[in-house]
Design an enzyme around this catalytic site. Structure first.
Site, short mmCIF file in Angstrom:
data_model
loop_
_atom_site.label_atom_id
_atom_site.label_comp_id
_atom_site.label_asym_id
_atom_site.label_seq_id
_atom_site.Cartn_x
_atom_site.Cartn_y
_atom_site.Cartn_z
N ASP A 102 0.83 -1.21 0.00
CA ASP A 102 0.00 0.00 0.00
C ASP A 102 0.87 1.26 0.00
O ASP A 102 2.03 1.23 0.38
CB ASP A 102 -0.95 0.01 1.21
CG ASP A 102 -0.23 0.07 2.54
OD1 ASP A 102 0.74 -0.68 2.74
OD2 ASP A 102 -0.63 0.88 3.40
N GLU A 124 0.01 -1.20 5.63
CA GLU A 124 1.06 -0.79 6.58
C GLU A 124 0.92 0.69 6.92
O GLU A 124 1.12 1.10 8.06
CB GLU A 124 2.44 -1.06 5.99
CG GLU A 124 3.60 -0.87 6.96
CD GLU A 124 4.28 0.49 6.91
OE1 GLU A 124 5.19 0.72 7.70
OE2 GLU A 124 3.88 1.35 6.09
N GLU A 125 0.60 1.50 5.91
CA GLU A 125 0.60 2.96 6.10
C GLU A 125 -0.50 3.42 7.05
O GLU A 125 -0.47 4.54 7.54
CB GLU A 125 0.44 3.67 4.74
CG GLU A 125 1.58 3.39 3.76
CD GLU A 125 2.88 4.07 4.14
OE1 GLU A 125 2.92 4.76 5.17
OE2 GLU A 125 3.87 3.88 3.41
N ASP A 165 12.19 -1.76 3.71
CA ASP A 165 11.34 -0.56 3.67
C ASP A 165 12.08 0.66 4.21
O ASP A 165 11.45 1.62 4.65
CB ASP A 165 10.05 -0.84 4.48
CG ASP A 165 8.97 0.22 4.24
OD1 ASP A 165 9.07 0.96 3.24
OD2 ASP A 165 8.03 0.29 5.05
ZN LIG Z 1 6.86 1.99 4.02
#
Ligand SMILES: [Zn+2]
Length: 419
Positions: free
Chosen positions: A87, A182-183, A205
């Site tokens: 995402d 995740e965001e 990441d």
């Molecule tokens: Zn990230």
């Protein structure tokens, strides 16, 4: 590793993935929060099957897992995992991303064509100044790029492809995980650590070349609710207690010069009021509390409670209550028990010819939650810069280095396993 055959695969894949809008949403009734994330996840599942990975699955929440089988004769090589999220941030549109490759970057400002006021300058981007002569990828000025974290996805895919094509590279069993949301802080909500079945994992990441992160904030959220007494303002004399004024006084009394996000850096923590729901009868203030050590977190919470209680004391008739919610904890508390997990990553970064930069993250990662869920998971760089914004950029050189680090890390774990 001079043969950059994985290089084409990595960049080509990345340029395809960013075309798929996978923006996640804070408020949603579904999981993932936006169903378009499933488009990319399903595509990744198909690509993993096409590449020849084993046990490729996509579960009902969208998590895609796969196995790269061992090429080692050793039986006991620990299973390690690589994880990225598909995402992109809710803060900036990720629809209709037009990636632009700036070949052989010349060190000048990069003006993005769809909004010429968007200028990425090496003056504000010291890392960009290091990319002269390399290829830099940006969006076109009206969207983010999505290198956070589709760069990580592409790098993991490229590493898997390379390892499958090169069975002479000896490594143990590798698990791959692609995750949604995740965001918006829900990337690990339904992550089945047991089914993932790895001894440890690495999120790919991080930002800058060579970075390895094993420390995050420890984080809580506090809601401080002030109760007043509301009555008709024309007849309020001696009766009304305005909770808005109590809350305003409380915020004024919070430390300003220190303990604020706008005045702290490095290993300093903070207390950060970020939402107020105001009414005369009741006003609640939400605060983020951050520190690198849990006792420091508790000290800051005590300070908030003390300031709130003192404020209420100067407003007779008012009262206050607190609700503390745990957000996440510094993954170092877990990773300190697994020194190999960080050491091996550091060694892989060195083998790729880079200087390992072990830095704390002033935030959380999926790895902090996963570490406490039983899967020790530090974070390694993916090369993404200025994420969550129109100024996002990445260099293909950094992406290839991330692929190299992933491949080296697979080898290091195998080599360090006794016969
Ligand atoms: Zn990230």
């Amino acid at each position: 590793m001079s043969s950059p055959r994985y290089a084409t695969s990595c960049v080509e894949r990345f340029l395809e993935y960013v075309k798929i809008d996978t923006q996640s949403r804070e408020i949603s009734e579904t999981y993932p929060s936006t169903l378009t994330q499933l488009d990319l996840l399903a595509r990744l599942k198909d690509e993993l099957i096409d590449l020849g990975l084993e046990d490729v699955t996509m579960d009902s929440h969208g998590y895609v897992f796969a196995t790269l089988p061992s090429t080692s004769a050793k039986q006991d090589v620990p299973v390690i995992g690589f994880i990225s999220h598909v995402d992109t941030s809710p803060e900036m549109s990720g629809a209709g991303v037009k990636a632009i490759i700036h070949h052989n970057y010349d060190g000048q400002d990069i003006v993005l064509p769809d909004d010429p006021s968007t200028v990425i300058s090496p003056k504000d981007n010291p890392q960009l100044a290091r990319q002269i002569g390399r290829d830099v990828i940006t969006a076109s000025g009206t969207t983010l790029l999505g290198a956070d974290n589709k760069a990580g996805v592409a790098e993991i895919m490229a590493a898997a492809e390379y390892l499958l094509a090169h069975p002479e590279i000896i490594h143990g069993p590798i698990r791959i995980g692609f995750t949604p949301d995740e965001e918006v802080g829900n990337g690990t909500k339904y992550f089945d650590v047991e089914r993932f079945g790895a001894f440890c994992a690495y999120t790919v990441d991080g930002e800058t070349l060579g970075e390895l992160q094993m420390e995050t904030f420890s984080a809580d959220a506090i809601t401080v609710t002030f109760h007043g007494f509301n009555t008709h303002p024309g007849f309020a004399k001696g009766k009304m207690v305005n909770a808005i004024k109590v809350a305003a006084e409380f915020i004024t009394r919070l430390p300003g010069e220190e303990l604020s996000p706008e005045t702290t850096g490095g290993y300093e923590g903070f207390v950060h009021p970020y939402v107020i729901n105001a009414g005369v009868e009741q006003t609640s203030v939400k605060l983020l509390v951050r520190d690198f050590v849990t006792p420091g977190l508790h000290e800051k919470e005590q300070l908030v409670k003390q300031i709130a209680s003192e404020t209420v004391d100067s407003y007779p008739g008012s009262s206050v209550e607190f609700n503390v919610e745990e957000s996440y904890r510094n993954m170092k508390e877990v990773l300190d028990n697994y020194p190999d997990v960080v050491q091996n990553a550091s060694e892989a970064i060195s083998r790729a010819g880079l200087d390992p930069q072990i830095l704390p993250i002033r935030g959380g990662t999926d790895g902090s939650r996963l570490s406490f869920m039983g899967l020790p998971t530090p974070n390694i760089f993916a090369g993404e810069h200025n994420f969550h914004s129109r100024f996002e950029w990445i260099s293909t050189y950094d992406m290839h280095k991330a692929v190299e680090v992933i491949i080296e890390l697979c080898r290091v774990w195998e080599e360090k396993t006794p016969v």
